[in-house]
Design a protein around this motif. Structure first.
Motif, PDB file in Angstrom:
ATOM      1  N   UNK A  13       0.831  -1.195   0.000  1.00 55.49           N
ATOM      2  CA  UNK A  13       0.000   0.000   0.000  1.00 55.49           C
ATOM      3  C   UNK A  13       0.870   1.250   0.000  1.00 55.49           C
ATOM      4  N   UNK A  14       0.330   2.320  -0.538  1.00 57.09           N
ATOM      5  CA  UNK A  14       1.009   3.611  -0.542  1.00 57.09           C
ATOM      6  C   UNK A  14       0.170   4.613   0.237  1.00 57.09           C
ATOM      7  N   UNK A  15       0.759   5.253   1.235  1.00 56.08           N
ATOM      8  CA  UNK A  15       0.000   6.228   2.022  1.00 56.08           C
ATOM      9  C   UNK A  15      -0.251   7.478   1.193  1.00 56.08           C
ATOM     10  N   UNK A  16      -1.496   7.926   1.213  1.00 59.62           N
ATOM     11  CA  UNK A  16      -1.881   9.128   0.490  1.00 59.62           C
ATOM     12  C   UNK A  16      -2.513  10.112   1.465  1.00 59.62           C
ATOM     13  N   UNK A  17      -2.441  11.386   1.100  1.00 55.28           N
ATOM     14  CA  UNK A  17      -3.054  12.407   1.941  1.00 55.28           C
ATOM     15  C   UNK A  17      -4.560  12.131   2.057  1.00 55.28           C
ATOM     16  N   UNK A  18      -5.111  12.297   3.238  1.00 57.64           N
ATOM     17  CA  UNK A  18      -4.561  12.874   4.486  1.00 57.64           C
ATOM     18  C   UNK A  18      -3.984  11.824   5.432  1.00 57.64           C
ATOM     19  N   UNK A  19      -3.568  10.658   4.924  1.00 58.57           N
ATOM     20  CA  UNK A  19      -2.936   9.655   5.764  1.00 58.57           C
ATOM     21  C   UNK A  19      -3.808   8.445   6.039  1.00 58.57           C
ATOM     22  N   UNK A  20      -3.165   7.355   6.419  1.00 56.92           N
ATOM     23  CA  UNK A  20      -3.861   6.094   6.668  1.00 56.92           C
ATOM     24  C   UNK A  20      -5.020   6.209   7.672  1.00 56.92           C
ATOM     25  N   UNK A  21      -4.829   6.874   8.825  1.00 56.18           N
ATOM     26  CA  UNK A  21      -5.924   6.872   9.818  1.00 56.18           C
ATOM     27  C   UNK A  21      -7.226   7.468   9.287  1.00 56.18           C
ATOM     28  N   UNK A  22      -7.148   8.607   8.605  1.00 55.47           N
ATOM     29  CA  UNK A  22      -8.374   9.230   8.108  1.00 55.47           C
ATOM     30  C   UNK A  22      -8.975   8.454   6.943  1.00 55.47           C
ATOM     31  N   UNK A  23      -8.129   7.861   6.107  1.00 55.31           N
ATOM     32  CA  UNK A  23      -8.657   6.968   5.073  1.00 55.31           C
ATOM     33  C   UNK A  23      -9.382   5.787   5.717  1.00 55.31           C
TER      34      UNK A  23
END
Length: 271
Positions: free
Chosen positions: A93-103
């Motif tokens: 996986x690639x972290x994208x804005x706004x980040x893993x937790x909010x996704x």
């Protein structure tokens, strides 16, 4: 006067879409924009799903409060879980804005509201009027058609959206089959949220042939699972649930985060 079951079921999806449109308009008007619009909209339709489930008294009969159903249910969940996780396998996986937790938060809300509305409210309504194959097929089809909302909520190409509708319908068909047979909705919420998370944040998409094979598997599950033999314990539990449902006298009134992009390999997306 009660609505025809299919009209009622379609109306629930329309209500979800209209709620999302209204919330997006209001949120935009008060200055919420970008990625956070999806979070607010899915929070709102999650509240709608809770209201509908509560008003129709479906929490117990849907299995939302059941910690453990059966080994048979777990066996059927395995291929669904593997399909959900598989999107992260080629290169992670690639972290994208706004980040893993909010996704993760947003996609849990997506899985939560879509499962409660489709495999909770809609399937429960359709199972009152139709035999298993018909109710499961209608539930999957309506779930797929729900994703036409992307025409109003996104700028994606028509071919991309229509392909997503077809693949989402297959996904919904398999999950509806599981829910018809086992009435255990919370694991479906977990599977659904996981699938959305891995497909959206996958570094590389799966090859078309793998996606095609996965959806053949989902179609097969959708056909086979409603015919899964019932144990005596299952039969007694189902009878108790039907009695509780009929005794309750419950009234029965009546996108914004892409999952997979344009080709077959990009698959279904949440709305």
């Amino acid at each position: 006067m009660r609505l025809h079951p299919l009209v009622d079921a379609a109306g629930v999806h329309v209500l979800r879409f209209l709620t999302m449109l209204a919330v997006l308009a209001i949120a935009g008007a008060v200055g919420i924009d970008g990625w956070y619009l999806g979070l607010v909209a899915n929070t709102a339709v999650s509240i709608l799903a809770v209201v509908l489930m509560t008003r129709r008294r479906l929490w117990r009969s849907s299995g939302a409060t059941v910690a453990w159903r059966s080994w048979a249910a777990l066996v059927v969940l395995i291929p669904l879980a593997v399909e959900a996780i598989s999107w992260a396998l080629p290169s992670g996986l690639t972290e994208r804005a706004p980040g893993y937790p909010l996704w993760a938060l947003t996609l849990v809300l997506v899985g939560f509201n879509e499962e409660l509305i489709s495999r909770g409210v809609v399937l429960s309504r359709l199972r009152e009027a139709y035999r298993p194959a018909v109710a499961v097929t209608f539930t999957g089809a309506l779930f797929g058609l729900q994703h036409l909302s992307a025409f109003a909520l996104t700028s994606r190409a028509a071919g991309d959206i229509l392909g997503n509708v077809a693949l989402s319908a297959i996904f919904g068909f398999a999950l509806a089959a599981f829910q018809w047979r086992f009435r255990w909705i919370w694991p479906l919420i977990v599977v659904h949220a996981t699938a959305d998370f891995t497909t959206l944040l996958a570094t590389e998409p799966l090859p078309d042939v793998v996606v095609g094979a996965a959806h053949v598997m989902l179609l097969t599950l959708g056909v086979v699972v409603p015919r899964w033999p019932h144990s005596p314990r299952d039969t007694r539990s189902a009878a108790r649930l039907e009695i509780r449902s009929s005794d309750a006298g419950a009234p029965r009134p009546i996108e914004a985060d892409p999952r997979r992009s344009a080709s077959l390999r990009t698959g279904r997306t949440s709305s």
